[in-house]
Design an enzyme around this catalytic site. Structure first.
Site, PDB file in Angstrom:
ATOM      1  N   ASP A 111       8.702 -23.743 -26.593  1.00  0.00           N
ATOM      2  CA  ASP A 111       9.219 -23.891 -25.226  1.00  0.00           C
ATOM      3  C   ASP A 111      10.733 -23.737 -25.296  1.00  0.00           C
ATOM      4  OD1 ASP A 111       6.909 -24.698 -23.477  1.00  0.00           O
ATOM      5  OD2 ASP A 111       6.748 -26.292 -24.950  1.00  0.00           O
ATOM      6  N   ARG A 119      13.671 -26.203 -27.643  1.00  0.00           N
ATOM      7  CA  ARG A 119      13.259 -26.755 -28.940  1.00  0.00           C
ATOM      8  C   ARG A 119      14.215 -26.291 -30.041  1.00  0.00           C
ATOM      9  NH1 ARG A 119      10.715 -30.005 -25.736  1.00  0.00           N
ATOM     10  NH2 ARG A 119       8.776 -29.162 -24.851  1.00  0.00           N
ATOM     11  N   ARG A 183      14.942 -27.218 -14.715  1.00  0.00           N
ATOM     12  CA  ARG A 183      14.003 -26.198 -15.204  1.00  0.00           C
ATOM     13  C   ARG A 183      13.661 -25.127 -14.168  1.00  0.00           C
ATOM     14  NH1 ARG A 183       8.871 -29.129 -17.529  1.00  0.00           N
ATOM     15  NH2 ARG A 183       8.466 -27.035 -18.396  1.00  0.00           N
ATOM     16  N   LYS A 213       4.887 -19.573 -15.971  1.00  0.00           N
ATOM     17  CA  LYS A 213       4.303 -20.896 -15.750  1.00  0.00           C
ATOM     18  C   LYS A 213       4.994 -21.584 -14.569  1.00  0.00           C
ATOM     19  CE  LYS A 213       7.153 -23.329 -19.209  1.00  0.00           C
ATOM     20  NZ  LYS A 213       7.146 -23.981 -20.535  1.00  0.00           N
ATOM     21  N   HIS A 214       4.341 -22.522 -13.868  1.00  0.00           N
ATOM     22  CA  HIS A 214       3.035 -23.116 -14.160  1.00  0.00           C
ATOM     23  C   HIS A 214       2.102 -22.744 -13.014  1.00  0.00           C
ATOM     24  CE1 HIS A 214       6.201 -25.703 -15.926  1.00  0.00           C
ATOM     25  NE2 HIS A 214       5.347 -25.949 -16.910  1.00  0.00           N
ATOM     26  N   HIS A 226       2.878 -34.653 -17.268  1.00  0.00           N
ATOM     27  CA  HIS A 226       2.790 -35.220 -18.614  1.00  0.00           C
ATOM     28  C   HIS A 226       2.147 -36.609 -18.548  1.00  0.00           C
ATOM     29  CE1 HIS A 226       5.867 -32.160 -19.433  1.00  0.00           C
ATOM     30  NE2 HIS A 226       5.463 -32.236 -20.688  1.00  0.00           N
ATOM     31  N   ASP A 296      -1.963 -25.302 -19.990  1.00  0.00           N
ATOM     32  CA  ASP A 296      -0.872 -26.205 -20.341  1.00  0.00           C
ATOM     33  C   ASP A 296      -1.429 -27.171 -21.390  1.00  0.00           C
ATOM     34  OD1 ASP A 296       1.632 -27.334 -20.344  1.00  0.00           O
ATOM     35  OD2 ASP A 296       1.726 -27.680 -18.194  1.00  0.00           O
TER      36      ASP A 296
END
Length: 378
Positions: A111, A119, A183, A213-214, A226, A296
């Site tokens: 990601d 990351r 984001r 996405k998403h 999440h 996901d």
């Protein structure tokens, strides 16, 4: 005599054609070989693991074709704990150790959206990629160049999939886990589409596969998937599909990642990621997407609460997902890849899922890799 000759010619042609189907042809891609059931199941699995070097169980699964993809994270269960990423040199060595034993190209995903969702962070020696929120205010060319720079870095160390860009529209003041952490490229479909696809163009130029996405849109969610399942029944709009429509018209080369989001009008019982109505119906039949669909993270609270691993795997496959993503980061299990594999094999062994269903996903995944990396890039 003419009749006999005709029969002989037909017989010879039949034999030649039969041999052509089964004999190896020079230069023919290895993917043309009929895969085993185990290989097809493995290709559908993408799982994370703990460590800056690959655990023996992961190396074994990759080498046997029982794990077709990995996802990398920069930290583990605690803030101080390194997960996979220590430095560019370390990460390149880690990926190479797995790619070198893989019977077919291993999908290596990360990601790398920009900003807080990176990351590969500057403090560990990587390129400083701005957030989507900041890129949304730049020119398309500037965004494309940023995507290219990030892509070059990823490709150099062996990452071939970036689970980006986010094409959700900013529709919620709260937007937990999305807008509140930068984001989103913007609120309007035109702006989001332009900037997101420019970023994706840069990635592809560098040799990295992007993922939209998403799907079908998480921008109006008032909960973080999440943790819990967001319900967008009253807030979702069909405008949120426009970035996908435009991308597909441009022959989108990557994947589409489906969200854990609930919309009663799309499916009364299931979230989008586990819904045949959404994946096979809306995405494939209505919008015409014939490429790879990735779920996901199937460990997220939105779908994991109240559902066993086996049930999540079953619903995700029946919905039409080609790649089942398990980050193995929110809750760690060193043998998760094997458990997902066994769950998938059990579904086929018991007749719940057909071999033909796995073949569909196999063909899509192999076609995507062949089209994207036909120059031999690995």
């Amino acid at each position: 005599r003419m009749g006999r000759n005709s029969v002989s010619v037909r017989w010879i042609l039949t034999v030649v054609l039969a041999l052509a189907l089964f004999l190896p042809v020079p230069g023919l891609a290895a993917s043309s070989r009929v895969p085993s059931l185990e290989e097809m199941a493995g290709a559908m699995i993408m799982v994370g693991f703990h460590g800056t070097t690959a655990p023996a169980s992961v190396v074994k699964a990759v080498s046997e074709g029982r794990l077709g993809g990995i996802i990398l994270f920069d930290r583990g269960r605690t803030k101080e704990e390194l997960y996979n990423v220590e430095s560019p040199a370390q990460l390149k060595k880690l990926i190479s150790s797995l790619q070198s034993v893989a019977p077919r190209m291993l999908l290596v995903a990360v990601d790398q959206e920009g900003g807080k969702v990176c990351r590969l962070k500057p403090e560990r020696g990587f390129f400083a990629l701005p957030s989507a929120d900041l890129m949304g205010r730049m020119s398309e060319e500037e965004v494309r160049v940023l995507g290219f720079k990030a892509g070059v870095e990823m490709a150099e160390i062996g990452i071939n999939v970036d689970l980006a860009p986010v094409v959700d529209l900013r529709r919620s003041r709260q937007s937990p886990g999305l807008g509140n952490v930068g984001r989103l490229f913007g609120a309007g479909s035109d702006q989001v589409t332009r900037q997101a696809l420019a970023f994706a163009d840069g990635l592809r130029e560098a040799g990295v596969l992007p993922a939209l996405k998403h799907f079908p849109g998480l921008g109006s969610a008032s909960k973080d998937s999440h943790l819990d399942l967001p319900d967008v029944t009253k807030t979702w709009s069909e405008e949120e599909l426009l970035p996908y429509v435009e991308a597909f018209q441009r022959d989108w080369p990557g994947m589409v990642l489906v969200a854990h989001v609930y919309h009663r009008g799309l499916d009364v019982h299931l979230p989008a990621s586990l819904s045949r109505n959404v994946v096979d119906g809306l995405l494939r039949r209505r919008l015409g997407w014939n490429g790879v669909v990735v779920s996901d993270d199937l460990q997220m609270g939105a779908v994991a609460k109240g559902r066993s691993l086996e049930e999540r795997v079953r619903l995700a496959v029946q919905a039409g997902n080609d790649i089942l993503l398990f980050g193995n980061n929110l809750s760690y299990d060193p043998m998760l890849h094997e458990k997902v594999f066994q769950a998938l094999m059990h579904l086929v062994d018991t007749g719940v899922v057909s071999r033909e269903r796995l073949e569909e996903s196999w063909r899509r995944i192999e076609t995507m890799k062949r089209n994207a990396f036909q120059d031999g890039r690995k």
